[in-house]
Design a protein around this motif. Structure first.
Motif, PDB file in Angstrom:
ATOM      1  N   GLY A 104      -0.239  -1.614  -8.078  1.00 50.06           N
ATOM      2  CA  GLY A 104      -1.614  -1.621  -7.590  1.00 50.06           C
ATOM      3  C   GLY A 104      -2.591  -1.765  -8.754  1.00 50.06           C
ATOM      4  O   GLY A 104      -2.299  -1.341  -9.868  1.00 50.06           O
ATOM      5  N   TYR A 136       0.180   9.128  -7.562  1.00 50.22           N
ATOM      6  CA  TYR A 136       0.395   9.050  -6.104  1.00 50.22           C
ATOM      7  C   TYR A 136       1.744   9.627  -5.671  1.00 50.22           C
ATOM      8  O   TYR A 136       2.205   9.369  -4.567  1.00 50.22           O
ATOM      9  N   LEU A 178       1.408   1.437  -5.098  1.00 47.54           N
ATOM     10  CA  LEU A 178       0.121   1.849  -5.693  1.00 47.54           C
ATOM     11  C   LEU A 178       0.372   2.253  -7.141  1.00 47.54           C
ATOM     12  O   LEU A 178      -0.408   1.935  -8.038  1.00 47.54           O
ATOM     13  N   CYS A 190      -4.175  -1.487  -3.337  1.00 46.78           N
ATOM     14  CA  CYS A 190      -2.853  -1.944  -2.930  1.00 46.78           C
ATOM     15  C   CYS A 190      -2.419  -3.129  -3.790  1.00 46.78           C
ATOM     16  O   CYS A 190      -3.254  -3.799  -4.404  1.00 46.78           O
ATOM     17  N   SER A 191      -1.127  -3.392  -3.823  1.00 43.28           N
ATOM     18  CA  SER A 191      -0.637  -4.569  -4.531  1.00 43.28           C
ATOM     19  C   SER A 191      -0.981  -5.809  -3.715  1.00 43.28           C
ATOM     20  O   SER A 191      -0.498  -5.988  -2.597  1.00 43.28           O
ATOM     21  N   ARG A 227      -2.352   7.835   0.656  1.00 41.25           N
ATOM     22  CA  ARG A 227      -2.053   7.216  -0.635  1.00 41.25           C
ATOM     23  C   ARG A 227      -1.060   8.040  -1.448  1.00 41.25           C
ATOM     24  O   ARG A 227      -0.221   7.481  -2.147  1.00 41.25           O
ATOM     25  N   GLY A 263      -5.935   1.513  -8.516  1.00 42.06           N
ATOM     26  CA  GLY A 263      -5.714   2.372  -7.354  1.00 42.06           C
ATOM     27  C   GLY A 263      -5.686   1.626  -6.039  1.00 42.06           C
ATOM     28  O   GLY A 263      -5.548   2.229  -4.991  1.00 42.06           O
ATOM     29  N   CYS A 301       0.809  -1.226   0.000  1.00 41.23           N
ATOM     30  CA  CYS A 301       0.000   0.000   0.000  1.00 41.23           C
ATOM     31  C   CYS A 301       0.840   1.274   0.000  1.00 41.23           C
ATOM     32  O   CYS A 301       0.293   2.367   0.103  1.00 41.23           O
TER      33      CYS A 301
END
Ligand SMILES: *[C@@H]1O[C@H](CO)[C@@H](O)[C@H](O)[C@H]1NC(C)=O
Ligand SMILES: *[C@@H]1O[C@H](CO)[C@@H](O)[C@H](O)[C@H]1NC(C)=O
Length: 361
Positions: free
Chosen positions: A229, A299, A225, A234-235, A290, A232, A220
């Motif tokens: 990600g 981001y 991101l 989190c991975s 973020r 948008g 995150c």
């Protein structure tokens, strides 16, 4: 005020030093590096503005923060000055007795982590421990072996390492030899086995109170991101890695404490601490968890934080300072939980409980 060999000299009157100052030692990666990398030939550095923009001197110091980092804030809470990087020329004489910071940005549990930063030149973990041994020799030359042993036994220790073994190793495109060698489950097991050896060596070198942090929600951070990600979010892959790694780390720490018969190692659930303000930033006074304050691209998560990056006007409103590292404000919230968090955050106890227990000895 000068303190010397257990006595305090105030206006020329010698009074016994009531409570010897407690030394503080720091090991690990960029989350806790206070400037060692500035003395090393590496690209993993925070030595140019706007790093340090909120530091007391307003200048970059090598800390990966807009201001203070976690070790600084722990020092602040225990009423001590920040400990100097081991490579600082100022770390000599009486200063040595306050402790030292051996951390080096870019490193991991494994020697091959951070190779893209020319890691042979970094303080790899085993070298940080070698330097800890060398440090003890230097102190022993000054105050003798018995007092050195005592100083180390009574010291507070912080170790923060492991995140880079994922982001700068296993998941590093296109270098990740480890991801071809191991499944994620096997890799996590391997890391824990190697980490246990490092902690055991720290114990063998005399450490008796060691705060060990887990990894944050690696998937995150603004960098992830932006890079990994989905929509948008989190991975998922890195979040899975954190959720496998953190519980096994805790289990290993509890096993070590059992083996040595004492609560030497204190597990700080930094993943949960971070998650709190990632899931509800407003509750902690952030406008975003973020978007990094300093960076570029989506981001502000792409590349490095440099003089050319976007820079937010109010750092206190961002949970993340740069694509990977918390802001000073976020570091403060983390240290608050380390000091007085419940057992959900700190196992087997928080730092104020540790300090109160140790003061009675
Ligand atoms: C890292 O290198 C040192 C020195 O060669 C070695 O003692 C240690 O076992 C290595 N650590 C790992 C995890 O391979
Ligand atoms: C942590 O520290 C506070 C003291 O600041 C204490 O009152 C509290 O009970 C501790 N939390 C735990 C162990 O849950």
């Amino acid at each position: 005020m000068v303190t010397l060999f257990g006595v305090v000299l105030i206006a020329g009157v010698i009074v016994p030093r009531v409570e010897a100052k407690r030394a503080f030692f720091v090991f690990g990666d960029s989350l806790v590096d206070s400037g060692n990398n500035n003395y090393l030939a590496t690209t993993a550095r925070a030595d140019s503005p706007p790093y340090g923009i909120d530091y007391p001197t307003r200048k970059p110091t090598g800390r990966f923060s807009n201001g203070l980092n976690i070790p600084d804030l722990i020092s602040e809470r225990i009423g001590a000055e920040s400990v100097l990087p081991y490579l600082s020329p100022l770390l000599k004489g009486d200063n040595l007795l306050d402790g030292a910071n051996f951390a080096s940005a870019g490193i991991g549990i494994l020697n091959d982590t951070g190779a893209q930063f020319v890691s042979l030149l970094l303080f790899l973990m085993y070298r940080q421990l070698d330097y800890f041994e060398e440090y003890q020799q230097r102190v022993a030359d000054q105050i003798g072996l018995a007092r050195t042993r005592k100083l180390v036994n009574q010291a507070l220790v912080l170790i923060t390492v492991g995140g880079n073994d994922f982001v700068n190793n296993y998941y590093l495109v296109p270098y990740s030899a480890r991801s071809r060698q191991f499944s994620l489950q096997e890799y996590v097991k391997y890391l824990i086995v190697e980490y246990r050896k490092l902690l055991q060596r720290l114990y063998d070198l005399g450490a008796r109170r060691v705060i060990v942090t887990g990894t944050g929600p690696m998937g995150c951070v603004p960098a992830e991101l932006a890079m990994r990600g989905t929509n948008g979010g989190c991975s998922a892959e890195l979040q899975r890695a954190a959720s496998l790694y953190n519980p096994q780390l805790l289990h290993m720490i509890q096993g070590l404490n059992k083996k040595v018969g004492k609560d030497v190692f204190i597990a700080a659930n930094t993943g949960l601490m971070h998650n709190d303000f990632i899931s509800n930033p407003e509750a902690y006074g952030f406008t975003t968890s973020r978007i990094a304050c300093c960076g570029q691209g989506p981001y502000n998560g792409i590349g490095l934080c440099t003089p050319l990056s976007n820079l937010c006007p109010n750092r206190n409103l961002h949970a993340f300072w740069d694509p990977f590292h918390p802001s000073e404000k976020a570091n403060r919230l983390i240290v608050e939980q380390i000091m007085s968090g419940s057992k959900r955050y700190m196992k087997p106890m928080n730092l104020s409980t540790v300090l109160a227990l140790d003061a009675r000895k």
